[in-house]
Design an enzyme around this catalytic site. Structure first.
Site, PDB file in Angstrom:
ATOM      1  N   SER A 127       0.868  -1.348  -0.074  1.00 57.61           N
ATOM      2  CA  SER A 127      -0.054  -0.099   0.071  1.00 57.61           C
ATOM      3  C   SER A 127       0.796   1.462   0.137  1.00 57.61           C
ATOM      4  O   SER A 127       2.111   1.425   0.368  1.00 57.61           O
ATOM      5  CB  SER A 127      -0.887   0.080   1.216  1.00 57.61           C
ATOM      6  OG  SER A 127      -1.526   1.112   1.763  1.00 57.61           O
ATOM      7  N   TYR A 152      -2.566  -0.072  10.087  1.00 56.62           N
ATOM      8  CA  TYR A 152      -2.874  -0.913   8.548  1.00 56.62           C
ATOM      9  C   TYR A 152      -1.419  -0.633   7.834  1.00 56.62           C
ATOM     10  O   TYR A 152      -1.036  -1.528   7.080  1.00 56.62           O
ATOM     11  CB  TYR A 152      -3.834  -0.091   7.895  1.00 56.62           C
ATOM     12  CG  TYR A 152      -3.929  -0.554   6.508  1.00 56.62           C
ATOM     13  CD1 TYR A 152      -4.708  -1.671   5.932  1.00 56.62           C
ATOM     14  CD2 TYR A 152      -3.715   0.584   5.387  1.00 56.62           C
ATOM     15  CE1 TYR A 152      -4.486  -1.975   4.757  1.00 56.62           C
ATOM     16  CE2 TYR A 152      -3.838   0.223   3.941  1.00 56.62           C
ATOM     17  CZ  TYR A 152      -4.201  -1.145   3.600  1.00 56.62           C
ATOM     18  OH  TYR A 152      -4.156  -1.460   2.483  1.00 56.62           O
TER      19      TYR A 152
END
Length: 337
Positions: A127, A152
């Site tokens: 990501s 995350y």
């Protein structure tokens, strides 16, 4: 080629599976169909995939060790494209355990399955959030990314570290893909494009964080999928010029790579909202709010290595992509133009 695509009922996994099937590959799609967002959307994506020749579906939890072991024993996968994860920066602030179970424990099961079954290449979703506190733009895969600002992001950075270990110890070729703000048809309801569209059509105000002073490298789903498939076809080899006294974070003496997949063009959030208003034919009532914890003010992908290694650069203009999303959204929800 036989592929395992995890997260096949998800946004990127659905589109990736369709592309692989269209070119003649066979795909086993894995998903746990969790309720992080509406399960009906996942079932609707799956309904399209189940009609395609060469597709089979398995509903499995990534962290279910016996089930994952049995999956890899039942099938001989050539390539694994691992897109399943507990997604979302903001959700990680209140539900951290979900990210440990799926993104760390689950990723370990993927690595073990690949290691023991002779998979030729593991390509997996990282990501853009791994850049965290970095402010040097554009974000480069050759820069250090040791300052995540959400759990995350930390799990995605951990995935890259775990993958490198398996590439080094077991010579498993792995490639991490740092996606930048993906949007498009069949997208996720927890992302800004969907949230804004729904609110504007319903006449409700939209929450605009950091008072709109945000920039995002919005990347259309077709460009993401083209990048994923090209990278999956490009099995990494050790970088013979890698230097241990001046280590390059993006490559290794092991068969390991990471790439950015982004549009290489950061757009102002307010500009995105303006395009969306134009496509919807309706103005948004904006509620300007401060920055949310775990968020970053800007993202911008350096994609030079992607272009050099696989010959592809995302290029869908934002206005084109938003119009395609709006057309799909109206069709899916049966909302007349």
């Amino acid at each position: 080629m036989k592929y395992l695509v995890t997260g096949a009922a998800g946004f990127i996994g659905f589109h990736t599976t369709k592309k692989l099937i269209a070119r003649g590959d066979t795909v086993v799609g894995l998903d746990n169909l969790n309720d992080y967002y509406q399960v009906s959307l996942k079932h609707d994506r799956l309904a399209q995939l189940k009609n395609l020749p060469g597709f089979a579906f398995e509903q499995i939890e990534l962290a279910d060790r016996p089930a994952m072991k049995a999956l890899f024993e039942r099938h001989q996968f050539d390539v694994v494209i691992h897109l399943a994860a507990q997604a979302g920066v903001r959700y990680s602030l209140t539900n951290p355990q979900a990210y440990i179970d799926s993104n760390l424990v689950g990723f370990c099961e993927i690595l073990e399955g690949c290691r023991h079954s002779g998979v030729k290449h593991l390509a997996y979703a990282s990501s853009s959030s791994v850049y965290g506190g970095n402010t040097k733009m554009p974000f480069s895969i050759h820069d250090n990314v040791d300052h995540p600002v959400s759990l995350y992001a930390a799990t995605k950075k951990a995935n890259e570290l775990m993958a490198h270990t398996y590439s080094h110890l077991f010579r498993l070729p792995t490639t991490g893909l740092r996606f930048f703000t993906v949007y498009g048809p069949w997208g996720r309801p927890d992302m800004a494009m969907w949230i804004f569209t729904k609110a504007i059509l319903e006449g409700r105000p939209i929450d605009v964080f950091n008072e709109g002073k945000m920039r995002r490298d919005f990347t259309f789903i077709d460009d993401i999928v083209e990048g994923v498939v090209r990278v999956a076809d490009n099995i990494p080899v050790p970088n013979t010029s890698w230097q241990s006294d001046h280590p390059d974070p993006a490559t290794s003496s092991a068969p390991y790579r990471v790439y950015n997949i982004g549009n290489n063009r950061p757009e102002d959030l307010m500009e995105m909202i303006g395009i969306l208003e134009s496509c919807l034919g309706k103005k948004a009532e904006k509620r300007l709010l401060p920055m949310q914890p775990g968020d970053v003010p800007a993202t911008y992908a350096d994609v030079d290595d992607l272009v050099q290694d696989v010959g592809f650069k995302p290029a869908t203009p934002l206005a084109t992509g938003i119009q395609r999303f709006v057309d799909w959204y109206r069709s899916y929800h049966k909302i007349p133009a």
